[in-house]
Scaffold this motif. Structure first.
Motif, PDB file in Angstrom:
ATOM      1  N   UNK A  41       2.034  -0.280   2.875  1.00 23.87           N
ATOM      2  CA  UNK A  41       1.167  -0.246   3.958  1.00 23.87           C
ATOM      3  C   UNK A  41       1.530  -1.326   5.201  1.00 23.87           C
ATOM      4  N   UNK A  42       1.816  -2.505   4.724  1.00 22.77           N
ATOM      5  CA  UNK A  42       1.972  -3.546   5.815  1.00 22.77           C
ATOM      6  C   UNK A  42       3.208  -3.024   6.575  1.00 22.77           C
ATOM      7  N   UNK A  43       4.503  -2.910   6.021  1.00 21.11           N
ATOM      8  CA  UNK A  43       5.541  -2.089   6.709  1.00 21.11           C
ATOM      9  C   UNK A  43       5.464  -1.176   7.461  1.00 21.11           C
ATOM     10  N   UNK A  44       4.615   0.049   7.086  1.00 20.18           N
ATOM     11  CA  UNK A  44       4.105   0.888   7.734  1.00 20.18           C
ATOM     12  C   UNK A  44       3.497   0.774   8.940  1.00 20.18           C
ATOM     13  N   UNK A  45       2.410  -0.170   8.822  1.00 23.50           N
ATOM     14  CA  UNK A  45       1.816  -0.662  10.152  1.00 23.50           C
ATOM     15  C   UNK A  45       2.504  -1.257  11.186  1.00 23.50           C
ATOM     16  N   UNK A  46       3.541  -2.297  10.508  1.00 21.35           N
ATOM     17  CA  UNK A  46       4.441  -2.981  11.510  1.00 21.35           C
ATOM     18  C   UNK A  46       5.339  -2.057  12.168  1.00 21.35           C
ATOM     19  N   UNK A  47       5.848  -1.099  11.667  1.00 23.00           N
ATOM     20  CA  UNK A  47       7.108  -0.055  11.963  1.00 23.00           C
ATOM     21  C   UNK A  47       6.325   0.727  13.279  1.00 23.00           C
ATOM     22  N   UNK A  48       5.080   0.890  13.113  1.00 19.43           N
ATOM     23  CA  UNK A  48       4.276   1.868  14.089  1.00 19.43           C
ATOM     24  C   UNK A  48       3.773   1.369  15.224  1.00 19.43           C
ATOM     25  N   UNK A  49       3.671  -0.387  15.170  1.00 19.14           N
ATOM     26  CA  UNK A  49       3.002  -0.909  16.213  1.00 19.14           C
ATOM     27  C   UNK A  49       3.864  -0.821  17.591  1.00 19.14           C
ATOM     28  N   UNK A  50       3.391  -0.695  18.727  1.00 14.65           N
ATOM     29  CA  UNK A  50       4.079  -0.470  20.181  1.00 14.65           C
ATOM     30  C   UNK A  50       5.058   0.457  20.041  1.00 14.65           C
ATOM     31  N   UNK A  51       4.578   1.664  19.578  1.00 18.61           N
ATOM     32  CA  UNK A  51       5.459   2.979  19.629  1.00 18.61           C
ATOM     33  C   UNK A  51       4.603   3.907  20.314  1.00 18.61           C
TER      34      UNK A  51
END
Length: 165
Positions: A41-51
């Motif tokens: 979940x942490x990676x998923x949230x990080x991937x989608x920030x500022x997109x």
């Protein structure tokens, strides 16, 4: 009766909506396919920030998501997933989203990186006008094994002139 297709823009900082997408990926057993190297979940949230995140809608129901990131000048990579049952709309949504992005932004090219073994994705990429431009050896870590990645792109001018006509 023909389905009503719409696109809505989602705020990439809306953790509740992001969590709903993550949960749906888990529910459909697509999480390790979409996030092939780290499906936390942490990676998923990080991937989608500022997109830029676009949600395709079919008859009022969310049908998946498309996101853009890794902006390089006037280029960006896109990521997409259509939920089960809505696959027949994938190319239509791809065209709608690309049209929206090209008309409302200043992107010149949309890029994709697809694991070479995800052969089911290539007809969709061709359907929205994308062309393979090169293969990068061992570019995608898929289930613990490095796979070749196929880089594809669509140019704004070509898309507007050839694909939409």
């Amino acid at each position: 009766m023909e389905a009503v297709l719409e696109i809505k823009l989602m705020d990439s900082y809306d953790k509740d909506n992001l969590f709903d997408i993550y949960a749906r990926l888990q529910e459909e057993r697509r999480l390790n396919i979409f996030l092939y190297s780290d499906d936390s979940l942490q990676n998923f949230f990080g991937l989608f920030q500022d997109q830029w995140i676009y949600i395709p809608i079919v008859d009022g129901e969310e049908a998946g998501f498309t996101a853009f990131n890794d902006f390089m000048g006037k280029n960006a990579f896109f990521h997409f997933c259509i939920w089960r049952g809505y696959e027949r709309f994938t190319v239509d949504f791809g065209k709608m989203i690309f049209k929206t992005v090209f008309r409302n932004g200043d992107l010149e090219n949309i890029l994709g990186l697809t694991p070479e073994n995800y052969r089911h994705v290539f007809p969709v990429l061709h359907g929205v006008g994308m062309k393979e431009i090169c293969t990068l050896e061992k570019a995608c870590l898929v289930r613990g094994k490095y796979r070749n990645g196929v880089v594809s792109k669509i140019n704004k001018e070509y898309f507007m002139r050839e694909v939409l006509s």
